[in-house]
Design a protein around this motif. Structure first.
Motif, PDB file in Angstrom:
ATOM      1  N   HIS A   4       0.835  -1.198   0.000  1.00 26.74           N
ATOM      2  CA  HIS A   4       0.000   0.000   0.000  1.00 26.74           C
ATOM      3  C   HIS A   4       0.870   1.249   0.000  1.00 26.74           C
ATOM      4  O   HIS A   4       0.368   2.356   0.076  1.00 26.74           O
ATOM      5  N   ASP A   5       2.182   1.052  -0.120  1.00 25.68           N
ATOM      6  CA  ASP A   5       3.106   2.169  -0.116  1.00 25.68           C
ATOM      7  C   ASP A   5       3.403   2.599  -1.557  1.00 25.68           C
ATOM      8  O   ASP A   5       4.094   1.907  -2.293  1.00 25.68           O
ATOM      9  N   LEU A   6       2.873   3.745  -1.953  1.00 28.22           N
ATOM     10  CA  LEU A   6       3.029   4.168  -3.343  1.00 28.22           C
ATOM     11  C   LEU A   6       4.456   4.602  -3.652  1.00 28.22           C
ATOM     12  O   LEU A   6       4.848   4.656  -4.812  1.00 28.22           O
ATOM     13  N   GLY A   7       5.233   4.896  -2.618  1.00 23.55           N
ATOM     14  CA  GLY A   7       6.642   5.202  -2.847  1.00 23.55           C
ATOM     15  C   GLY A   7       7.388   3.959  -3.305  1.00 23.55           C
ATOM     16  O   GLY A   7       8.206   4.003  -4.229  1.00 23.55           O
ATOM     17  N   VAL A  17       6.019   1.431  -4.804  1.00 18.06           N
ATOM     18  CA  VAL A  17       5.529   1.113  -6.142  1.00 18.06           C
ATOM     19  C   VAL A  17       6.288   1.924  -7.188  1.00 18.06           C
ATOM     20  O   VAL A  17       6.706   1.406  -8.217  1.00 18.06           O
ATOM     21  N   ALA A  18       6.483   3.210  -6.896  1.00 22.00           N
ATOM     22  CA  ALA A  18       7.176   4.081  -7.845  1.00 22.00           C
ATOM     23  C   ALA A  18       8.580   3.567  -8.114  1.00 22.00           C
ATOM     24  O   ALA A  18       9.101   3.687  -9.217  1.00 22.00           O
ATOM     25  N   MET A  41      -0.864  10.272   0.945  1.00 24.84           N
ATOM     26  CA  MET A  41       0.516  10.094   1.386  1.00 24.84           C
ATOM     27  C   MET A  41       1.259  11.402   1.176  1.00 24.84           C
ATOM     28  O   MET A  41       1.439  11.823   0.044  1.00 24.84           O
TER      29      MET A  41
END
Lengths: 319, 372
Positions: B237-240, B242-243, B282
């Motif tokens: 759930h951490d979009l950082g 994912v990036a 976030m």
């Protein structure tokens, strides 16, 4: 314009009265008769009224221990802790204990583990009121709890439910309600949003900020999510192996980090940008490889608020 | 190898490269409170050497999705519909099988660990505290590859070296509690790659770890992926995170993928209000807003029958039709798909929140500076 506003606000912060003063706090845990773990080693800082002080560091750095020592879940080995001008360290007399429990509260990490599953929400929130006899009759008790629950976005009917009937975000709100019902001066929030989903984190952080504005609360915010710490804090202390390696306003820490450990932490923050993020290099910090000994370093103040723990030679090399 | 545009806005894949094709999977659980529809039609494809990230809140069904790929099923689980096609090479020939057709036992004997491996969230609970690291590393190789114990032990030491453990020979004899969290996660990764899998599933591999360790573990997984040319599915759930790792992102909500696209499309041209909410909830290091953009409310209870768009009650851009009918999937590009009524030609024009637009502009500027 923005920069001007910011410097104004820091000036403003500096003039506020000091709520919490920690001087030379040491927390040692004996392992056996020969060895001790120095979880916190000579830490000093101040927290000003209505501000948020963020404590960051990796697991095992001692950030939670500092919070727990201040609220006296542990007995500090050495050092003085002063809350609103009254010393709360040393031997815990009845008088001191009453003062502590009414002036300082804690929000814990795991909202499931920190709420008693056998108690109704109303009794959980009112526990501090019960212990300190802060109401005249049942009705007043109820009213006080309802008012607080409303403030954190829960309603009256929910007061008679049990913790398991709530979602994680709601449970954490109950934890916040339990802390603010005592109208404390200082709230220690120990990783209070780490266990929550991203969208729920934002809800809880917004509530905490609103309450700070309304009630003038002071937070000691312990976390490892640096982006969130930057968002919520005014001052930040970076801890590594029980030492404050760097401390300053959030602008000083994030725009002008000096200590290599701080730099390494900052380089590790993932950013939501798929193109720059892909090739970003991590700044590696190995204390032993660099020959850094925290016990040899002294506190250097680059500005009145910006402190770096280093020897003179190290500081010259880093800055 | 895939031809990839450096800007990754258009990714070209050939049909032969598909490793995993998840087609319209529906999964429900029989609970004492009724039927829980955990997965309500999930579609995505995974190509050789590529990374897909599945993003969503707890309870959105992301773990159930990948567990069905692994064949980890609970006894009250029911697969109502769909297929998961897995293509692999055996004796030089391509073979495609539907993983949902196999029993749990068949999956364990033939696919789990051997073709598809998983890295779990918590490295302490994923490892057996009573066995040495060595015993756990060689287990899969002895079972699936038919190696002798000595042979597997030697290979195990090489694996530990590959995942960056400083003293492999000694560590093989250690127990899990003697290692730090980051080191344990490296062991879990070593176990996962021991049998040369084609697909590596990482279920929140860094959530339990510190930021500095997290970055190193992600770099390690990326390096292994490149060296061995394997495909990776991330759940997070951490979009950082994912990036940093993903080529392709699926955003899941209440058992459905509401938006999917390349990482570039997700971060620079998001279209679904839920994706906007996730991105804005976030804070990044430049966020100075007074309040964070929080998605109001909580995810829906999947025990109840959902009418219309499951996200509608939390969506400030919800249209009347959102409460009546489920939105169809709108195809925006070869790779970008979104399930939202806002894309309908008669829908009112809705722009993303201003603060998100500002952030994207700032990120684009950074990219420009970065390119030079």
């Amino acid at each position: 314009m923005a920069i001007e506003e910011r410097s104004n606000s820091t000036k403003d912060l500096k003039d506020r009265e000091v709520i919490l003063e920690v001087k030379g706090l040491k927390q040692y845990f004996p392992v056996d008769s020969h060895n001790v773990v120095k979880a916190v080693d000579d830490v000093s800082f101040q927290v000003r009224k209505g501000t948020t002080f963020g404590l960051v560091g990796e697991s095992g750095s001692g950030k939670s221990t500092i919070g727990r020592s201040i609220i006296r879940l542990y007995d500090p080995t050495e050092g003085t802790i002063t809350l609103s001008g009254k010393e709360v360290s040393g031997r815990l007399t009845r008088d001191k204990k009453d003062f502590l429990t009414t002036h300082m509260q804690m929000i814990f990490q795991d909202p499931m583990a920190s709420l008693n599953p056998r108690k109704k929400v109303i009794d959980i929130v009112a526990e501090g009121l019960d212990a300190n006899h802060l109401y005249q009759n049942r009705k007043e008790r109820e009213e006080k709890v309802y008012k607080i629950l409303e403030r954190v976005g829960l309603n009256h009917e929910q007061a008679n439910r049990y913790p398991h009937m709530f979602s994680g975000g709601q449970r954490q709100r109950i934890g916040i309600a339990r802390a603010i019902v005592m109208q404390p001066e200082l709230i220690i929030a120990d990783e209070c949003i780490s266990a929550l989903d991203v969208s729920i984190q934002a809800q809880v952080v917004n509530i905490m900020k609103d309450l700070q504005d309304e009630l003038g609360l002071t937070y000691l915010f312990i976390a490892h999510d640096l982006a969130m710490v930057k968002y919520i804090s005014d001052y930040i202390g970076v801890i590594h192996l029980g030492h404050f390696v760097e401390m300053g306003t959030k602008e000083e820490i994030f725009s002008n980090p000096v200590h290599p450990y701080t730099k390494s932490l900052l380089s590790a923050i993932p950013e939501p940008n798929p193109i720059t993020e892909r090739d970003r290099k991590l700044v590696v910090y190995d204390k032993n490889e660099m020959g850094v000994d925290y016990t040899k370093g002294t506190k250097h103040f680059l500005t009145p608020s910006h402190m770096v723990l280093a020897t003179d030679a190290e500081l010259a090399a880093w800055a | 190898m895939n031809q990839k545009n450096s800007n990754s806005s258009s990714v070209e894949w050939s049909k032969e490269d598909v490793v995993l094709d998840v087609k319209d999977v529906h999964i429900s659980f029989a609970t004492s409170a009724g039927t829980l529809n955990a997965i309500r039609g999930v579609n995505f494809t995974l190509h050789k050497g590529e990374t897909v990230a599945i993003v969503g809140e707890s309870g959105s069904g992301k773990s159930v999705t990948v567990k069905s790929v692994m064949g980890i099923r609970s006894s009250n689980q029911k697969i109502n519909h769909g297929e998961i096609l897995y293509t692999y090479e055996e004796h030089g020939k391509k073979k495609t099988v539907d993983l949902l057709k196999f029993s749990k036992r068949e999956m364990i004997a033939n696919y789990n660990g051997k073709h598809i491996a998983m890295v779990f969230q918590d490295p302490m609970t994923a490892l057996n505290p009573l066995l040495t690291i060595g015993a756990q590393v060689i287990e899969g190789m002895v079972l699936h590859l038919g190696m002798s114990k000595e042979e597997a032990w030697k290979k195990g030491e090489e694996l530990l070296a590959e995942v960056g453990i400083p003293n492999p020979a000694l560590t093989m004899k250690n127990y899990p509690h003697q290692l730090s969290g980051g080191m344990r996660q490296r062991i879990v990764i070593a176990i996962a790659i021991a049998c040369n899998p084609d697909v590596l599933i990482c279920d929140e591999p860094t959530t339990a770890l510190d930021v500095t360790i997290q970055a190193r573990i992600l770099d390690l997984i990326k390096k292994i992926q490149k060296d061995r040319n394997i495909s990776v599915i991330y759940i997070t759930h951490d979009l950082g995170v994912v990036a940093k790792v993903a080529d392709y992102v699926c955003v899941m909500y209440a058992g459905k993928i509401v938006e999917r696209g390349t990482a570039y499309e997700m971060y620079f041209e998001p279209r679904h209000p839920y994706t906007w909410g996730l991105l804005l909830a976030m804070p990044d290091l430049n966020t100075t807003d007074e309040r964070l953009y929080a998605i109001p409310g909580t995810p829906p209870n999947l025990l109840r029958k959902l009418v219309g768009d499951a996200f509608a009650p939390r969506n400030r851009y919800a249209l009347n039709i959102d409460y009546e009918e489920e939105p169809p999937v709108y195809v925006l590009s070869d790779t970008h798909m979104v399930s939202s009524w806002l894309e309908h030609k008669d829908a009112p024009k809705v722009e993303m929140p201003e603060s998100l637009q500002m952030r994207i502009n700032r990120m684009k500027k950074e990219v420009g500076a970065y390119g030079n």
